[in-house]
Every structure is written in C-alpha cells, then in structure tokens.
Design an enzyme around this catalytic site. Sequence first.
Site, PDB file in Angstrom:
ATOM      1  N   TYR A 230       0.908  -3.873  12.383  1.00  0.00           N
ATOM      2  CA  TYR A 230       0.869  -2.456  11.999  1.00  0.00           C
ATOM      3  C   TYR A 230       1.603  -1.571  12.999  1.00  0.00           C
ATOM      4  O   TYR A 230       2.277  -0.615  12.623  1.00  0.00           O
ATOM      5  CB  TYR A 230      -0.581  -1.992  11.823  1.00  0.00           C
TER       6      TYR A 230
ATOM      7  N   ASN B 159     -10.304  -2.826   2.546  1.00  0.00           N
ATOM      8  CA  ASN B 159      -9.996  -2.853   1.110  1.00  0.00           C
ATOM      9  C   ASN B 159     -11.275  -2.652   0.306  1.00  0.00           C
ATOM     10  O   ASN B 159     -12.370  -2.633   0.869  1.00  0.00           O
ATOM     11  CB  ASN B 159      -9.388  -4.201   0.728  1.00  0.00           C
TER      12      ASN B 159
ATOM     13  N   HIS C 177       0.828  -1.216   0.000  1.00  0.00           N
ATOM     14  CA  HIS C 177       0.000   0.000   0.000  1.00  0.00           C
ATOM     15  C   HIS C 177       0.862   1.265   0.000  1.00  0.00           C
ATOM     16  O   HIS C 177       0.515   2.263   0.635  1.00  0.00           O
ATOM     17  CB  HIS C 177      -0.945   0.022   1.206  1.00  0.00           C
TER      18      HIS C 177
HETATM   19 FE1  HDE Z   1      -2.381  -4.732   5.636  1.00  0.00          FE
HETATM   20  N1  HDE Z   1      -0.563  -3.895   6.025  1.00  0.00           N
HETATM   21  N2  HDE Z   1      -1.698  -6.516   6.338  1.00  0.00           N
HETATM   22  N3  HDE Z   1      -4.125  -5.620   5.103  1.00  0.00           N
HETATM   23  N4  HDE Z   1      -3.067  -2.992   4.916  1.00  0.00           N
HETATM   24  C1  HDE Z   1      -0.229  -2.614   5.810  1.00  0.00           C
HETATM   25  O1  HDE Z   1       0.870  -1.252   7.348  1.00  0.00           O
HETATM   26  C2  HDE Z   1      -0.573  -6.696   7.055  1.00  0.00           C
HETATM   27  C3  HDE Z   1      -4.464  -6.931   5.303  1.00  0.00           C
HETATM   28  C4  HDE Z   1      -4.325  -2.711   4.476  1.00  0.00           C
HETATM   29  O2  HDE Z   1      -3.241   3.538   3.869  1.00  0.00           O
HETATM   30  C5  HDE Z   1       1.094  -2.254   6.393  1.00  0.00           C
HETATM   31  O3  HDE Z   1       1.097   0.977   7.599  1.00  0.00           O
HETATM   32  C6  HDE Z   1      -0.494  -8.058   7.538  1.00  0.00           C
HETATM   33  C7  HDE Z   1      -5.867  -7.148   5.063  1.00  0.00           C
HETATM   34  C8  HDE Z   1      -4.420  -1.340   4.073  1.00  0.00           C
HETATM   35  O4  HDE Z   1      -1.605   3.426   5.318  1.00  0.00           O
HETATM   36  C9  HDE Z   1       1.556  -3.541   7.070  1.00  0.00           C
HETATM   37  C10 HDE Z   1      -1.614  -8.683   7.066  1.00  0.00           C
HETATM   38  C11 HDE Z   1      -6.359  -5.916   4.707  1.00  0.00           C
HETATM   39  C12 HDE Z   1      -3.155  -0.793   4.290  1.00  0.00           C
HETATM   40  C13 HDE Z   1       0.407  -4.479   6.781  1.00  0.00           C
HETATM   41  C14 HDE Z   1      -2.373  -7.710   6.313  1.00  0.00           C
HETATM   42  C15 HDE Z   1      -5.259  -4.985   4.739  1.00  0.00           C
HETATM   43  C16 HDE Z   1      -2.331  -1.851   4.822  1.00  0.00           C
HETATM   44  C17 HDE Z   1       2.078  -1.620   5.442  1.00  0.00           C
HETATM   45  C18 HDE Z   1      -2.018 -10.129   7.240  1.00  0.00           C
HETATM   46  C19 HDE Z   1      -7.802  -5.572   4.323  1.00  0.00           C
HETATM   47  C20 HDE Z   1      -2.697   0.616   3.991  1.00  0.00           C
HETATM   48  C21 HDE Z   1       2.183  -0.168   5.856  1.00  0.00           C
HETATM   49  C22 HDE Z   1      -2.121 -10.544   8.625  1.00  0.00           C
HETATM   50  C23 HDE Z   1      -8.713  -5.744   5.419  1.00  0.00           C
HETATM   51  C24 HDE Z   1      -2.982   1.560   5.128  1.00  0.00           C
HETATM   52  C25 HDE Z   1       1.343  -0.037   6.998  1.00  0.00           C
HETATM   53  C26 HDE Z   1      -2.582   2.964   4.745  1.00  0.00           C
HETATM   54  C27 HDE Z   1      -1.001  -1.700   5.202  1.00  0.00           C
HETATM   55  C28 HDE Z   1       0.386  -5.730   7.267  1.00  0.00           C
HETATM   56  C29 HDE Z   1      -3.573  -8.024   5.637  1.00  0.00           C
HETATM   57  C30 HDE Z   1      -5.443  -3.612   4.400  1.00  0.00           C
HETATM   58  C31 HDE Z   1       2.884  -4.063   6.662  1.00  0.00           C
HETATM   59  C32 HDE Z   1       0.642  -8.632   8.370  1.00  0.00           C
HETATM   60  C33 HDE Z   1      -6.633  -8.448   5.217  1.00  0.00           C
HETATM   61  C34 HDE Z   1      -5.632  -0.624   3.502  1.00  0.00           C
HETATM   62  O5  HDE Z   1       1.737  -3.391   8.445  1.00  0.00           O
END
Ligand code: HDE
Length: 690
Positions: A359, A145, A73
């Site tokens: 996060y 999402n 993202h």
């Molecule tokens: Fe994320 N995800 N994610 N994700 N995600 C990040 O956090 C992570 C997941 C989502 O506009 C990171 O700040 C893991 C699902 C959005 O700043 C990070 C797992 C969904 C955004 C991270 C998931 C998301 C992130 C990267 C599995 C939909 C952007 C930078 C357990 C519900 C937020 C950050 C923004 C961002 C980890 C799965 C949505 C790396 C470990 C499911 C919208 O921390």
Amino acid sequence: MSKIETTTGSGGETHQRATGDAPVLTTNHGVPVSDNQNSLKSGGRGPTLLEDFVLREKIFHFDHERIPERIVHARGSGAHGVFEATADISDLSKAAVFTKGEKTEVFVRFSTVAGGAGSVDTPRDVRGFAVKFYTREGNWDLVGNNIPVFFIQDAMKFPDLVHSVKMEADRAYPQAGSAHDTFWDWASLMPETTHMLMWAMSDRTLPRSFRTMEGFGVHTFKLVNAKGKASFVKFHWKPRLGLQSTIWDEALKLQAADNDFQRRDLWEAIDSGSFPQWDLGVQVFDQAFAEKQPYDVLDVTKLIPEEDLPVRFIGTLTLNRNPDNFFAETEQVAFLPSNVVPGIDFSNDPLLQGRLFSYLDTQNSRLGTTNFHQIPINAPRCPFGNFQRDGKMQTMVPKGRANYEPNSLAAHGEEGGPRESAERGFVTTDATTGADEQGEKLRVRAELFADHYSQARLFYRSQTESEQAHIASSFVFELSKVGLLDQVPPRMVANLRNVDEDLAQRVADGLGIDLPKKAPAAREPVDMPPSDALSIHKNMKDTLEGRAVGILYADGSDATELDAVISAIEAEQGKAVLVSPKVGGATLSDGSKRKADGQLAGTPSQLFDAVAVILSDEGCKALMKEAAAVQFVMDAFGHLKAIGASEAAKPLLDKAGVEPDGGVTGLGDDFVAAARGRFYAREPKLRMLA
Ligand code: HDE
C-alpha cells in the site's frame, strides 16, 4: 458591498463580474482575471496567442486533473465520522483509541473491487470497508472488507487474482464482474479460493446498502496491553440496521436504474441526519485457543465461528458528515494497513505481511509523491514530525538546521527536533507471545493451510434454504458465462464436490453438465457445526429504519390513504418516496395537487425496500396501460418485497401477476409490518433457482 453583475459579451456569452469586495477570480498565482470566457486572439477571427497565460494555465491544469485510479477498489464512496470507545479494554490494549469514552475522528471509504472508478455500484463484488482512525497517537488504518475471509493465502498470488478478475486483457470487458473466462479459469485452478467463492456467490456480494453490510478486519491482528501482553484478535463491524442484501435480478435492474445507488444512499442518509452506525467488536483469543482449532488462525481463508468465540463489543462508529470534495478526500485518501499505533500489532498472516509494503508503494505512485501523508485527508490530527525532508510537493517548512539525528544543536540554542520515546513509541511485540513462529527460510505454507474445503462447507451449511439456492444459482450464472474454456465449469464443480455434494449436483444440473469426478483434496475436509452468524437472513433486523418505501399514486388517489401511509412509514423512521406518472405530481381525491419525488418511468421499484400502490378506479385503469406501472408492481413482487395496495389498485396487481401471500397487504398496519422485511419464501414460486 459585494455584488456579481451579469453582462453579455460581444459573442452573446454570459459574463459574471465581481464588483465591490466580491471575491475576484485569479490565476493559480493570484493574478486577477478580467475575462473567463474568451481566449486571447490575434483579431476577432485570428489564431489564439501563446501569450495567453490565463488560457494556458487553465487548460494545463485541467489536463492533469486525474491521478491513476486504484488498481483495485477504484470505485469508492467516503464519509467522515467519529469512533467512540465504549468499553474498558485496558486488559487487551493500551491504544488511546480504545480508552473508554475516547472519541476519535475517522474517515471511511467503501468500495467495490474489480470495476474502474466510473463503473457501477451494484455488481456482484466484494465491498471494501476501510477506516482511517485519526488517533492521538497517530493514524490507525483498519483496511478491511465486507467478507471475513479472502481468496488467497499468500501475497505472491495477488497480482494473478486481480489480473484474472478484472476486465480481460485484450477485449477490456467485462467491467466490474467476475462472470468471465479468466477469473473462473484461475479460480478453478486454485482450490484455496473455495471458501471465499462461497461468500462471493452468496448475497453478501449484493449488499442493499453500505449501511446494511458487515465489515471485517479479515486478518488476525494483535492487541497489546500496557504490560506488553499480546492477544490475538479478529475485528468485526456490525451494522446497527442489521444485514440486508438485494437479490440478483434486483441488483441487475438497479444497475440500469441508478449506477450510483449505493453512493447516493450513503450520501442521502448522512445528508438527512440519518447517520449510519456500526458497532466494533473483537474476537479475542490466545495461543492455546489457536492450537486447538482445526484451522490455522494465520490463514486468511479461515474465519473463527462466532459461536466458538463470541464477539466482544468495544466501540461505535457513526458516519455523520459527507465529504466536502470527492477528489480531495475520497480519491486522495491513502489507506495503509501498515498504519498501526502502540497497542495494536500485526500477526504473521502471510497475506497481511504482503500488504504491509504494497500500500505504501501504491500510494507513492498513485499520489505522485512520498509526501502524500501531508494531504489533509491523510495527515495525522496529532502533532507529528521527524527528520524526513524535501521531496515533491513538500508543503511543510521546517525551520533551522536540524535535519539529522542524533544532533546536539539544542545545546547551542538551536531547535534540535523530536526524539524517539521508549515509553510512548510503537514497539513490535515479542514473537514468542503469539502463534508466530520463526524458522528456516522456506517458500512453503503451514500444514493446516492445505484444508481448503472445511470452512466452505461450514459457510454453505450455515445458510437458509433460500440463501443456499442463491449460492447454487450464482455459480450457475457465473459459470454459464465462461465461454471457450469448456474444462473450467467441470473443474469448478469437481472442487465443489468437496464442499457439499448437493451443491455440486445443483450447479451441474443448472449448467446441464454431467457431475464430474470429485477433485482430490489436499487435505480431507472436516465437518464443523453450522454458524448462524454467517447467514444474512438470520441477521436481518425487522425495521423500517433506513428503508425506503415507494408509493405509486396517480390522479384521483385518495389523499387520506396517501397521508396515512406516509405518516406510518415516517413514524418508524422509514423514508416515503412518492412516485407518479408525472414528476409535477397528481391531483388527489380532495382536489389537492401532490408533487412527486420521482417520475414513474425513471423511478422503478428496485430502488425501494417495499412499495405501496394507492390508486382510484380511474387511476388504476390508466396505469394498467402503462408498462412502467405494471413493471413497478411485477418487480416489487419478483424482488420479494412487501406490496400494500388500495382496493382499487387490485386489477393492476393482478395484471402484474401478484399472487396473495403474507407480503401482499392492504394499506394498514399489516403493510407497515410487512414493509420491515422481505418474503424469501415467495421466490421458489417465481423463479427456477438451481
Ligand atoms: Fe488490498 N489493495 N491488497 N486488500 N485493499 C488496495 O491500495 C493488496 C487485501 C483493500 O478505499 C490497493 O490504495 C495486496 C485484503 C481495501 O482506498 C493496493 C493484497 C483486503 C482497499 C492493494 C491485498 C484488502 C484495498 C489499491 C494481498 C481485506 C481499498 C489502491 C497481499 C482485508 C482502500 C490502494 C481504499 C486497496 C494491495 C489484499 C482490502 C494495490 C498486495 C486481504 C478495502 O495497494
């Protein structure tokens, strides 16, 4: 009196100097600067001196201007807004943010997932839809999402998913796309991805605008009322403008025309006062409902069909202010799915559980300090305080000695600090009120998680014919980009046979390979009744609001016709954009000169939702020799858009291969009606879809 005086220096450089009480340029430590153009040198041709603290500070600061981009993202666009609770849901939740009539400030960040921060806006990719609510009981982050399910069921797999989809490790390409070996190698070995792949290969990953996409909380959450009763919920954001996606060829050409297409669209809409809005809804259910479903509600690869459980609307989000500074706000905003407030709680979804620590960790590393919550965009808007102290970039100055608790300092007349509250504090709901189960410590998944195909089938069978053709064609396109690994496409098609035999056959035919043997399913799929809510085409809105109409005109175009089309579009809150061979404009039939918004060569029709072509005989003759004009019309037709044309413009339409259908009209009311929609029925005549 303050004034800026402009002078020229000895090297011909421009100096702008403050006089009177005009603000004076200083170093970061407040020392006024006399010359912002020349570094301190030993003589006119001599070396630069280390002593030059102004130069050193300026360059050193510049060297540190970037922070690590988000691992996923990375590319995003943000906006401020307000959430208004519109329904009384005290039966469900005690959260202040849901008190009917309550208005809560929010910051929203939309994003693509795979590309770097400088990549393009319109790849085939999932979009992030992250909302930070600054509630009066602390920040609640709904980090979702535009697709209601996810690729994997367990956080353990996330690094593998991300490594496989991002640019390949050795060659650093492709940027921002899943159409490559490593992604499909991994995905084809991971049947639980199948449902999400159906969404990813559909037009959901090609939204026309952030304003025309849905958002989802994705996981099952809990709402908790004042009596402590918990209900399960799925969160939904429904765009007021209805759904609208591009088609693949259009998305590709948008990348060429405008890398920032969606960022610009959002900014300009807000800037012009056309505020994007979404309604927030919840699907509410209890344990008894959960137990009756043929899927596990804690499995993030499953959705709950809206026909089985209607969405109950509880509030409205309005984005009404652009950021003042991209870095300070959109880049530094730190979303944490662990940010919940009293009245909202987590479920035991193993993927959500994994997100709860990830996060916080990422924000510490990305923003470089455990005090990232003090950055204005992240700070709660309600009073907050505790006994956490110090650390890098500490900006708060707590007074006194109370940095521990319990303490009895107040008894001695000193400030003792805040204390916990049993009534107002966040309390984790009793696990026995929900589907959450406790048990032995095992590295396993619940039984129903093994059904990887029923809902992929549900999704496919809920689409219109045109949408199904897009899905089959996307699989063909993406798998055709898989090189070396010739076992991958057959392995993927073998999985698809569990979803739908017709889909698998279409993909195999499109790739020109034999239909492989069906992959064994860990659990046999079941048929679920189709759900209209899963289709984009069934949820489009017949409207000009939020849509842009490109009007191609040239010297000699009829002024009355042009004005009539512009007013008809604006009367329905559409945006009329004038395109002419020269940006300075063209001289119309009445001799007046009309300035253009865009030059033809740099303003192709993929930027618009519909086009009008208003030309004189002479103008048409001239434009028939201009490839950009022919392409303008050809692409509008090929991208299934309405084309309204003046009589004299017809030869240009003929040259562009336009064939008459309901979307090809004159310039009157029928054009306005056509411009509210798209003409998907045209596509099979133009394109060999799988
Ligand atoms: Fe994320 N995800 N994610 N994700 N995600 C990040 O956090 C992570 C997941 C989502 O506009 C990171 O700040 C893991 C699902 C959005 O700043 C990070 C797992 C969904 C955004 C991270 C998931 C998301 C992130 C990267 C599995 C939909 C952007 C930078 C357990 C519900 C937020 C950050 C923004 C961002 C980890 C799965 C949505 C790396 C470990 C499911 C919208 O921390």
